[in-house]
Design a protein around this motif. Structure first.
Motif, PDB file in Angstrom:
ATOM      1  N   ARG A 254       0.840  -1.186   0.000  1.00 57.67           N
ATOM      2  CA  ARG A 254       0.000   0.000   0.000  1.00 57.67           C
ATOM      3  C   ARG A 254       0.882   1.245   0.000  1.00 57.67           C
ATOM      4  N   GLN A 255       0.344   2.303  -0.589  1.00 53.60           N
ATOM      5  CA  GLN A 255       1.032   3.587  -0.571  1.00 53.60           C
ATOM      6  C   GLN A 255       0.378   4.524   0.434  1.00 53.60           C
ATOM      7  N   ASP A 256       1.095   5.619   0.744  1.00 58.72           N
ATOM      8  CA  ASP A 256       0.608   6.672   1.637  1.00 58.72           C
ATOM      9  C   ASP A 256       0.304   6.152   3.037  1.00 58.72           C
ATOM     10  N   VAL A 257       1.092   5.191   3.498  1.00 58.48           N
ATOM     11  CA  VAL A 257       0.990   4.723   4.876  1.00 58.48           C
ATOM     12  C   VAL A 257       1.748   5.707   5.770  1.00 58.48           C
ATOM     13  N   PRO A 258       1.216   6.091   6.938  1.00 59.07           N
ATOM     14  CA  PRO A 258       1.896   7.065   7.811  1.00 59.07           C
ATOM     15  C   PRO A 258       3.300   6.599   8.191  1.00 59.07           C
ATOM     16  N   PRO A 259       4.243   7.543   8.397  1.00 63.45           N
ATOM     17  CA  PRO A 259       5.634   7.170   8.712  1.00 63.45           C
ATOM     18  C   PRO A 259       5.839   6.651  10.119  1.00 63.45           C
ATOM     19  N   ASN A 260       4.854   6.802  11.008  1.00 59.42           N
ATOM     20  CA  ASN A 260       4.960   6.298  12.374  1.00 59.42           C
ATOM     21  C   ASN A 260       4.940   4.767  12.355  1.00 59.42           C
ATOM     22  N   GLN A 261       5.958   4.134  12.924  1.00 55.92           N
ATOM     23  CA  GLN A 261       6.060   2.676  12.866  1.00 55.92           C
ATOM     24  C   GLN A 261       4.873   1.993  13.520  1.00 55.92           C
ATOM     25  N   ASP A 262       4.258   2.639  14.510  1.00 54.68           N
ATOM     26  CA  ASP A 262       3.089   2.048  15.159  1.00 54.68           C
ATOM     27  C   ASP A 262       1.874   2.014  14.236  1.00 54.68           C
TER      28      ASP A 262
END
Length: 1000
Positions: free
Chosen positions: A517-525
């Motif tokens: 998937r694209q545009d996933v938030p950069p926060n690892q959680d």
């Protein structure tokens, strides 16, 4: 009054009983010495048989133990034969332990059983686990390097990489050339979960004796046996080391001045000041590398009583990579237990649980660009990256590291449970269920960044990530093997007979599912696919595999008078990987212990001398389970005459439905000997191994529609012939000084002896041009390139030269031989120029013990092989950097050269100019240790404490101009024909560590 009297009598009786009980336990003193030298033995385990009561000898070999006068004492010590001794009312004992049996008397594991080495008719090498645990490496195969003749080990500095083993040469191209691993009966292709400190012994089946494993044994078999407990008090051991790794022999690249001087010739129109924002030189290797921390901790408890034994261990390994963000951590727990349910029935269990966390790096994207990135571009300044791509160069390696997060979590359960039943003393019925279960989770995240001035010091270029991207894959596999065997072992006078028969069932199943998937938030959680955009380049996939094997095994070993030996084994294998399911594999062996003959009894040279030979047939089914199954590709578009688009299915690949396994026939003749009171022992072997029905590609007419214009079938043959020599010297000068020396060397000739209609296999692309060719009469993966004959010195030489179809001839350019004399330099002028397979390889080691000090060293090396310097040849842009050595030696008008050309471009064809010697000698390990006197440790109840310093890969003597002549390709199945090309290999590392061995 009567009741009081009765109670008094009972109390007195109890007190009397207690006094008698105490009287029965009396102190027994003694001293334990070496039976041969009289030297006191320190740390000998002394226990009362049938109990957990015991002690150990002190610095003088003395012991004191409270024991009943009728007790039996049990003495055990590493390297010595165990001794059982009754007390017989004695209060002082003088005990002499005999050193363990000589080299040829040792017990080796041969698959589904063991044998005395003197009774073995095949070529089997054995390495003690303590030698493997000495080195600060992750896997036992890394520690095996240089220790066994006929076994070549290639390892990488990359954490959690699996070393490549070649036993007696390369025997396959398309079906894999790695050996089978057997860990406590579990068949596997990966032993990276094994803790080195848990290993008791490692045995290598090099010849046809591996036929007992049928279709899995063609490339040899490595059998690992882990430790078990012994009857006696619990022994607690703690072994640890901590240190750091660094790049060994880092390659020097051109600095600013050398690079800009080179650009004047390579790209005269370049403006070397255009992208420059700083006046210095960027060493890209230093930018992306580091001095890496490494540590390894292992604790174990072993012991047992009269009916059970146990061994429990825990291990933690942390190995940072020398490339930033790269690293691996592993935690392992092991439990090995034996329980004697009765005199006839025994239950055993061996289980290992491991959990590994790995942070990986993309070698092609990172390390391949380190050598090419321009040194005049900064790596990063004030939080902004240098834009190498705007310079017409490769991507900035640092941003490729920092904007990617590749993480893999591995969980693995491996082990077995078994029952052994002995209805009579000579018969053992064995049933074992072996399992190997893996659960893996992979997450790869790419952070979003733009190619503008907010990210880079200079905007523009093509290095960008428009959208963040998350890839997740979960995969699991389950493999079990169920062994049921019956072993009859009986001695009749001078006759000794062992018969084995059994059934083996094996099943493997795997599944995976992944998504992007694209545009996933950069926060690892928040790294979940559901948080990404499902409408933009989303992708999901799943799959798996399944195959089964059914086998029947049998083996007979017969010996007469300990001097005439005969053996034979048979295995019938059925595999679901082939349409023709069943095959038969076998081996025959014979041995003659010449030293037992009457005419040798009075000889003063040989203490032991044995002649042996073997012949057999083995198999290799290491292919994809659906390689012979014809499948259709679905959802392909097709337009009818009316313009209507329809989706349909079509068979695109042409497959051979009659594929069968590759078969290997091998014969071996060997001589084992011991001389000079068995201080010198050795082995000499000659072997001839031929692979038939090897998988290869057959060309197809293009009209048949196969995308590859070929199909895979059994139409090739390979051979490996060679000699092996192994020598060991052990000597004790006096009670304080002893030493040992070991040496082994192997010669192997690999040859393609018949493609039988198959097409030559090309491999190793450099700038869209192949470098190797596997063809008749040559070793597998031979370099097939133009023959460089020098450098054009003047215009007259250029005018007289043949036309070059690759790049224009010019002064300072490479000259090539016109092999076919047609006046044109083209692909038809290529010649064979050696291969990466060494003709000779081996190792040398020595150890010295003086009082409490010990020093050991291991050397390894090979020669007779070649390396292709792909980094030097792989220049995709005229702005790519070069090696410093080449910058200094290349042809210029002011300093002509007849060996190094003026410039190397993407059009420069592969040639012998880039081929160098792969010979090397490396100090693989150097260890210095000190064992504290036991008198100092007695108050702390410590039986042994050793402190040591160790170094791995301390130095390498080599001819190769690159960083290391040991090249590693982790894609071992498809990269066999590409071995020996130095292009994107992970740097070889040097390790320094401080360690401790502690025992209670």
């Amino acid at each position: 009054m009567k009741r009081i009297f009765t109670i008094s009598v009972l109390v007195l009786s109890c007190l009397f009983s207690v006094n008698v009980s105490f009287a029965q336990n009396a102190p027994v003193k003694g001293k334990v010495t070496d039976a041969a030298t009289g030297e006191a033995l320190i740390g000998v385990s002394v226990s009362i048989k049938g109990t957990t009561t015991g002690t150990q000898t002190d610095a003088n070999g003395a012991f004191t133990l409270q024991a009943p006068p009728t007790a039996t004492l049990f003495f055990t010590y590493i390297g010595y034969t165990s001794l059982t001794l009754p007390v017989n009312n004695q209060t002082e004992l003088n005990v002499k332990l005999q050193p363990e049996a000589k080299e040829l008397q040792q017990v080796v594991v041969i698959g589904y059983g063991t044998q005395r080495k003197r009774d073995v008719t095949g070529s089997v090498a054995s390495v003690n686990g303590s030698l493997l645990a000495k080195q600060p490496v992750q896997t036992p195969t890394q520690a095996l390097q240089g220790k066994v003749s006929g076994v070549q080990v290639l390892s990488s500095g990359q954490p959690n990489s699996a070393p490549i083993l070649r036993i007696r040469g390369t025997g396959s191209v398309l079906a894999g050339a790695n050996p089978l691993y057997v860990v406590d009966g579990v068949l596997t292709d990966d032993i990276r979960n094994i803790n080195n400190s848990d290993i008791l012994s490692l045995d290598v089946l090099k010849d046809a004796s591996a036929a007992i494993y049928g279709v899995r044994g063609a490339n040899g078999v490595v059998i690992i046996t882990t430790k078990k407990g012994k009857s006696g008090p619990a022994v607690v051991s703690y072994d640890a080391n901590v240190g750091f790794r660094q790049i060994a022999n880092p390659l020097l690249l051109a600095n600013r001045a050398q690079y800009t001087d080179y650009l004047k010739d390579a790209n005269p129109t370049a403006d070397v000041n255009a992208p420059v924002t700083f006046p210095g030189t960027t060493d890209w290797l230093k930018v992306v590398s580091r001095k890496a921390f490494t540590t390894n901790h292992n604790i174990s408890v072993a012991g047992g009583g009269e009916t059970n034994t146990y061994f429990i261990s825990a291990n933690y390994l942390d190995d940072q990579g020398v490339i930033k963000t790269n690293g691996f951590q592993r935690f392992t727990i092991r439990a090995n237990n034996d329980i004697n349910i009765s005199k006839k029935l025994k239950f055993s269990e061996q289980i290992s649980l491991s959990r590994g966390a790995e942070q990986t790096v993309d070698l092609n994207a990172i390390y391949g660009n380190i050598y090419r990135a321009a040194p005049i571009i900064p790596s990063i300044i004030d939080g902004k990256y240098g834009n190498t791509s705007a310079w017409g160069n490769v991507s900035n390696p640092l941003i490729q590291l920092e904007k990617a997060n590749n993480f893999t979590l591995n969980n693995r359960v491996q082990g077995n449970v078994a029952l052994d039943y002995k209805p009579i003393s000579s018969l053992t019925l064995h049933s074992a269920f072996n399992a190997d279960i893996r659960f893996n989770n992979q997450k790869n995240y790419m952070y979003q960044f733009a190619s503008d001035n907010t990210t880079f010091t200079v905007g523009g270029g093509n290095q960008r990530q428009d959208n963040s991207s998350l890839f997740i894959q979960n995969d699991d596999s389950y493999q079990y093997t169920w062994d049921n065997t019956a072993t009859f072992d009986k001695t009749f006078g001078q006759h000794h007979l062992t018969i084995l028969g059994g059934i083996v069932t094996e099943k493997f199943k795997s599944n995976f599912i992944n998504g992007t998937r694209q545009d996933v938030p950069p926060n690892q959680d928040q790294w979940y696919l559901s948080l990404g955009n499902p409408d933009v380049n989303a992708k999901d996939d799943n799959g798996g595999g399944l195959f089964t094997r059914q086998s029947y095994v049998a083996r007979v070993n017969y010996g007469f008078a300990d001097k005439y030996l005969v053996s034979g084994s048979f295995r019938r294998d059925g595999s679901s990987k082939f349409n023709q399911h069943w095959g038969n594999f076998y081996t025959f062996g014979a041995g003659w212990v010449i030293s037992e003959e009457s005419f040798m009894k009075d000889n003063h040279i040989f203490d032991q001398l044995k002649l042996r030979g073997s012949y057999g047939k083995l198999g290799n089914d290491n292919i994809d389970q659906a390689l012979y199954i014809i499948t259709a590709t679905s959802n392909l578009p097709y337009y009818f005459n009316n313009g209507t688009l329809n989706l349909g299915s079509v068979i695109q690949d042409i497959k051979n439905t009659n594929l069968k396994w590759e078969t290997t026939t091998q014969y071996d003749i060997g001589l084992d000997f011991a001389v000079l009171n068995s201080r010198l022992t050795g082995e000499i072997d000659y072997y001839n191994k031929k692979v038939n029905d090897a998988l290869t590609k057959i060309p197809l007419p293009g009209i048949l529609g196969d995308p590859d214009n070929s199909y895979i079938t059994n139409a090739a043959s390979y051979s490996n012939k060679g000699f092996e020599l192994g020598l060991k010297w052990n000597d004790k000068i006096n009670s304080k000084l002893s030493y040992n020396v070991g040496f082994n060397i192997s010669y192997n000739k690999n040859n393609v002896i018949g493609l039988n209609g198959g097409q030559a296999l090309f491999g190793g692309g450099i700038n869209s041009k192949t470098v190797t060719r596997t063809d008749n009469g040559q070793p597998i993966g031979s370099f097939y390139v133009l023959q460089a004959t020098g450098v054009f010195q003047n215009a007259a030489e250029v005018a007289a030269a043949p036309t070059n179809s690759f790049e224009a001839n010019k002064v300072g350019g490479l000259k090539y031989a016109d092999i076919d004399n047609n006046g044109v330099i083209d692909a038809d002028d290529r010649v064979y120029a050696g291969s990466y397979q060494p003709k000779y390889y081996g190792g040398f080691n020595f150890g010295i013990n003086y009082n409490s000090f010990d020093l050991s060293a291991d050397f390894t090396g090979n020669w007779g092989n070649k390396i292709y310097n792909g980094k030097k040849n792989s220049r995709g842009s005229e702005n790519d950097n070069i090696e410093a050595s080449y910058a200094n030696s290349r042809f210029t008008t002011g300093k002509p050269s007849n060996t190094d050309p003026n410039v190397i471009t993407s059009a420069t064809p592969p040639s012998t100019y880039f081929i160098e010697s792969g010979a090397y000698l490396r100090l693989n390990n150097l260890t210095f240790g000190y064992t504290l006197p036991s008198a100092m440790l007695k108050r702390a109840n410590i039986s042994r404490l050793r402190i040591f310093l160790t170094s791995q890969n301390l130095f390498t003597l080599k001819r190769y101009s690159g960083s290391s002549p040991e090249l590693f390709n982790d894609d071992v199945n498809t990269g066999i024909t590409e071995a020996g090309i130095d292009n994107t290999n992970y740097p070889v590392t040097r390790t320094f560590a401080l360690g401790v061995n502690l025992q209670f």
